[in-house]
Design a protein around this motif. Sequence first.
Motif, PDB file in Angstrom:
ATOM      1  N   MET A   1      33.116  76.884  70.126  1.00 20.00           N
ATOM      2  CA  MET A   1      32.412  75.942  69.300  1.00 20.00           C
ATOM      3  C   MET A   1      30.988  75.817  69.829  1.00 20.00           C
ATOM      4  O   MET A   1      30.769  75.592  70.999  1.00 20.00           O
ATOM      5  N   ALA A   2      30.027  75.936  68.961  1.00 13.80           N
ATOM      6  CA  ALA A   2      28.623  75.868  69.347  1.00 13.80           C
ATOM      7  C   ALA A   2      28.177  74.418  69.464  1.00 13.80           C
ATOM      8  O   ALA A   2      28.550  73.562  68.670  1.00 13.80           O
ATOM      9  N   LEU A   3      27.379  74.126  70.470  1.00 20.34           N
ATOM     10  CA  LEU A   3      26.834  72.790  70.641  1.00 20.34           C
ATOM     11  C   LEU A   3      25.664  72.573  69.687  1.00 20.34           C
ATOM     12  O   LEU A   3      24.810  73.425  69.540  1.00 20.34           O
ATOM     13  N   LYS A   4      25.638  71.413  69.060  1.00 22.04           N
ATOM     14  CA  LYS A   4      24.553  71.081  68.141  1.00 22.04           C
ATOM     15  C   LYS A   4      23.597  70.076  68.773  1.00 22.04           C
ATOM     16  O   LYS A   4      22.794  69.477  68.103  1.00 22.04           O
ATOM     17  N   CYS A   5      23.710  69.906  70.085  1.00 20.45           N
ATOM     18  CA  CYS A   5      22.933  68.870  70.763  1.00 20.45           C
ATOM     19  C   CYS A   5      21.576  69.361  71.255  1.00 20.45           C
ATOM     20  O   CYS A   5      20.883  68.635  71.951  1.00 20.45           O
ATOM     21  N   VAL A   6      21.206  70.545  70.926  1.00 17.74           N
ATOM     22  CA  VAL A   6      19.999  71.117  71.497  1.00 17.74           C
ATOM     23  C   VAL A   6      18.743  70.610  70.804  1.00 17.74           C
ATOM     24  O   VAL A   6      17.803  70.177  71.450  1.00 17.74           O
ATOM     25  N   SER A   7      18.701  70.640  69.488  1.00 16.28           N
ATOM     26  CA  SER A   7      17.456  70.304  68.804  1.00 16.28           C
ATOM     27  C   SER A   7      17.632  69.293  67.681  1.00 16.28           C
ATOM     28  O   SER A   7      16.737  69.117  66.871  1.00 16.28           O
ATOM     29  N   GLU A   8      18.779  68.621  67.637  1.00 17.22           N
ATOM     30  CA  GLU A   8      19.020  67.663  66.566  1.00 17.22           C
ATOM     31  C   GLU A   8      19.336  66.287  67.143  1.00 17.22           C
ATOM     32  O   GLU A   8      19.865  66.170  68.242  1.00 17.22           O
ATOM     33  N   LEU A   9      19.001  65.277  66.396  1.00 18.86           N
ATOM     34  CA  LEU A   9      19.431  63.922  66.688  1.00 18.86           C
ATOM     35  C   LEU A   9      20.257  63.454  65.503  1.00 18.86           C
ATOM     36  O   LEU A   9      20.029  63.869  64.369  1.00 18.86           O
ATOM     37  N   TYR A  10      21.202  62.578  65.763  1.00 14.52           N
ATOM     38  CA  TYR A  10      22.026  62.006  64.711  1.00 14.52           C
ATOM     39  C   TYR A  10      21.673  60.533  64.581  1.00 14.52           C
ATOM     40  O   TYR A  10      21.530  59.842  65.586  1.00 14.52           O
ATOM     41  N   SER A  11      21.533  60.072  63.359  1.00 15.15           N
ATOM     42  CA  SER A  11      21.177  58.684  63.117  1.00 15.15           C
ATOM     43  C   SER A  11      22.305  58.003  62.356  1.00 15.15           C
ATOM     44  O   SER A  11      22.714  58.467  61.292  1.00 15.15           O
ATOM     45  N   ILE A  12      22.791  56.906  62.925  1.00 10.17           N
ATOM     46  CA  ILE A  12      23.817  56.098  62.263  1.00 10.17           C
ATOM     47  C   ILE A  12      23.347  54.654  62.330  1.00 10.17           C
ATOM     48  O   ILE A  12      23.123  54.117  63.417  1.00 10.17           O
ATOM     49  N   ASP A  13      23.183  54.038  61.167  1.00 15.68           N
ATOM     50  CA  ASP A  13      22.728  52.647  61.080  1.00 15.68           C
ATOM     51  C   ASP A  13      21.469  52.406  61.907  1.00 15.68           C
ATOM     52  O   ASP A  13      21.349  51.398  62.604  1.00 15.68           O
ATOM     53  N   GLY A  14      20.550  53.354  61.863  1.00 18.69           N
ATOM     54  CA  GLY A  14      19.282  53.211  62.555  1.00 18.69           C
ATOM     55  C   GLY A  14      19.321  53.511  64.047  1.00 18.69           C
ATOM     56  O   GLY A  14      18.299  53.429  64.720  1.00 18.69           O
ATOM     57  N   LYS A  15      20.476  53.847  64.564  1.00 18.39           N
ATOM     58  CA  LYS A  15      20.601  54.162  65.988  1.00 18.39           C
ATOM     59  C   LYS A  15      20.653  55.678  66.145  1.00 18.39           C
ATOM     60  O   LYS A  15      21.394  56.358  65.432  1.00 18.39           O
ATOM     61  N   LEU A  16      19.863  56.214  67.083  1.00 20.04           N
ATOM     62  CA  LEU A  16      19.806  57.659  67.294  1.00 20.04           C
ATOM     63  C   LEU A  16      20.738  58.093  68.411  1.00 20.04           C
ATOM     64  O   LEU A  16      20.843  57.440  69.449  1.00 20.04           O
ATOM     65  N   TYR A  17      21.397  59.220  68.177  1.00 17.71           N
ATOM     66  CA  TYR A  17      22.324  59.796  69.148  1.00 17.71           C
ATOM     67  C   TYR A  17      21.910  61.231  69.426  1.00 17.71           C
ATOM     68  O   TYR A  17      21.645  61.992  68.492  1.00 17.71           O
ATOM     69  N   PRO A  18      21.900  61.638  70.706  1.00 18.58           N
ATOM     70  CA  PRO A  18      21.497  63.004  71.040  1.00 18.58           C
ATOM     71  C   PRO A  18      22.559  64.048  70.723  1.00 18.58           C
ATOM     72  O   PRO A  18      22.243  65.216  70.567  1.00 18.58           O
ATOM     73  N   CYS A  19      23.833  63.630  70.640  1.00 15.82           N
ATOM     74  CA  CYS A  19      24.894  64.579  70.283  1.00 15.82           C
ATOM     75  C   CYS A  19      26.109  63.817  69.772  1.00 15.82           C
ATOM     76  O   CYS A  19      26.184  62.595  69.880  1.00 15.82           O
ATOM     77  N   THR A  20      27.048  64.545  69.226  1.00 16.56           N
ATOM     78  CA  THR A  20      28.218  63.914  68.628  1.00 16.56           C
ATOM     79  C   THR A  20      29.098  63.225  69.671  1.00 16.56           C
ATOM     80  O   THR A  20      29.764  62.236  69.365  1.00 16.56           O
ATOM     81  N   THR A  21      29.098  63.716  70.897  1.00 20.46           N
ATOM     82  CA  THR A  21      29.865  63.059  71.955  1.00 20.46           C
ATOM     83  C   THR A  21      29.336  61.654  72.202  1.00 20.46           C
ATOM     84  O   THR A  21      30.104  60.718  72.430  1.00 20.46           O
ATOM     85  N   SER A  22      28.033  61.485  72.139  1.00 23.87           N
ATOM     86  CA  SER A  22      27.459  60.153  72.352  1.00 23.87           C
ATOM     87  C   SER A  22      27.850  59.195  71.227  1.00 23.87           C
ATOM     88  O   SER A  22      27.976  57.988  71.456  1.00 23.87           O
ATOM     89  N   ILE A  23      28.061  59.710  70.024  1.00 23.54           N
ATOM     90  CA  ILE A  23      28.545  58.877  68.920  1.00 23.54           C
ATOM     91  C   ILE A  23      29.941  58.356  69.257  1.00 23.54           C
ATOM     92  O   ILE A  23      30.220  57.162  69.165  1.00 23.54           O
ATOM     93  N   THR A  24      30.817  59.271  69.673  1.00 22.42           N
ATOM     94  CA  THR A  24      32.184  58.895  70.023  1.00 22.42           C
ATOM     95  C   THR A  24      32.197  57.862  71.136  1.00 22.42           C
ATOM     96  O   THR A  24      32.883  56.839  71.048  1.00 22.42           O
ATOM     97  N   MET A  25      31.424  58.119  72.184  1.00 18.68           N
ATOM     98  CA  MET A  25      31.431  57.220  73.337  1.00 18.68           C
ATOM     99  C   MET A  25      30.824  55.861  73.005  1.00 18.68           C
ATOM    100  O   MET A  25      31.229  54.847  73.573  1.00 18.68           O
ATOM    101  N   ASP A  26      29.887  55.810  72.070  1.00 17.25           N
ATOM    102  CA  ASP A  26      29.326  54.526  71.663  1.00 17.25           C
ATOM    103  C   ASP A  26      30.393  53.683  70.977  1.00 17.25           C
ATOM    104  O   ASP A  26      30.448  52.472  71.152  1.00 17.25           O
ATOM    105  N   ILE A  27      31.249  54.325  70.212  1.00 19.40           N
ATOM    106  CA  ILE A  27      32.273  53.602  69.465  1.00 19.40           C
ATOM    107  C   ILE A  27      33.465  53.233  70.337  1.00 19.40           C
ATOM    108  O   ILE A  27      33.945  52.106  70.282  1.00 19.40           O
TER     109      ILE A  27
END
Length: 127
Positions: A1-27
Motif C-alpha cells: 500500500m502506497a503512503l499518501k502522506c508525502v505531499s497531501e493534507l487532509y481537511s476535516i471540519d477545518g482541521k488539517l491532517y498530515p496523513c490518514t493515520t493522524s485522522i484515526t488517532m485524532d478520533i
Amino acid sequence: MALKCVSELYSIDGKLYPCTTSITMDIIGGKWKTVILYHLRDGKKRYNELRKTLPVVTERTLSLQLKQLEEDGVVTRMVYTSKPPLKVEYELTEFGKSLIPLLDAIAQWGEMVADQRATVVKIADAL
C-alpha cells in the motif's frame, strides 16, 4: 500500500491532517477513548455501566471522552427523561461500528502482550 502522506493534507471540519493515520488517532487516540469504544462494541451501555467497567477513570475524564466521541460522530448519547430517574445511554453509531474490527485487533494484540509481560493485579489492590 502506497503512503499518501508525502505531499497531501487532509481537511476535516477545518482541521488539517498530515496523513490518514493522524485522522484515526485524532478520533480514537488518547488513553481512554479506545477502551470506551471497546466496551460499547456489544451494544448500548448506560453511563453508570461504563463507570463500573472503567473504575480507574475519573468521572470528568469519562464525560469528556464521551463528549468528544459524540462530537466526532462515533457514539450517540440518548437521554431518557420520561420517568425518573434520568437515564443516559451511549451507543456506537454506524460510523463507530466500522471501528469494531480495529478495536478487536487492538484488544487481541494487547492480550498477546499481557500474556507475555503482565501480571494480574486485583482492582482493590490497584486503587
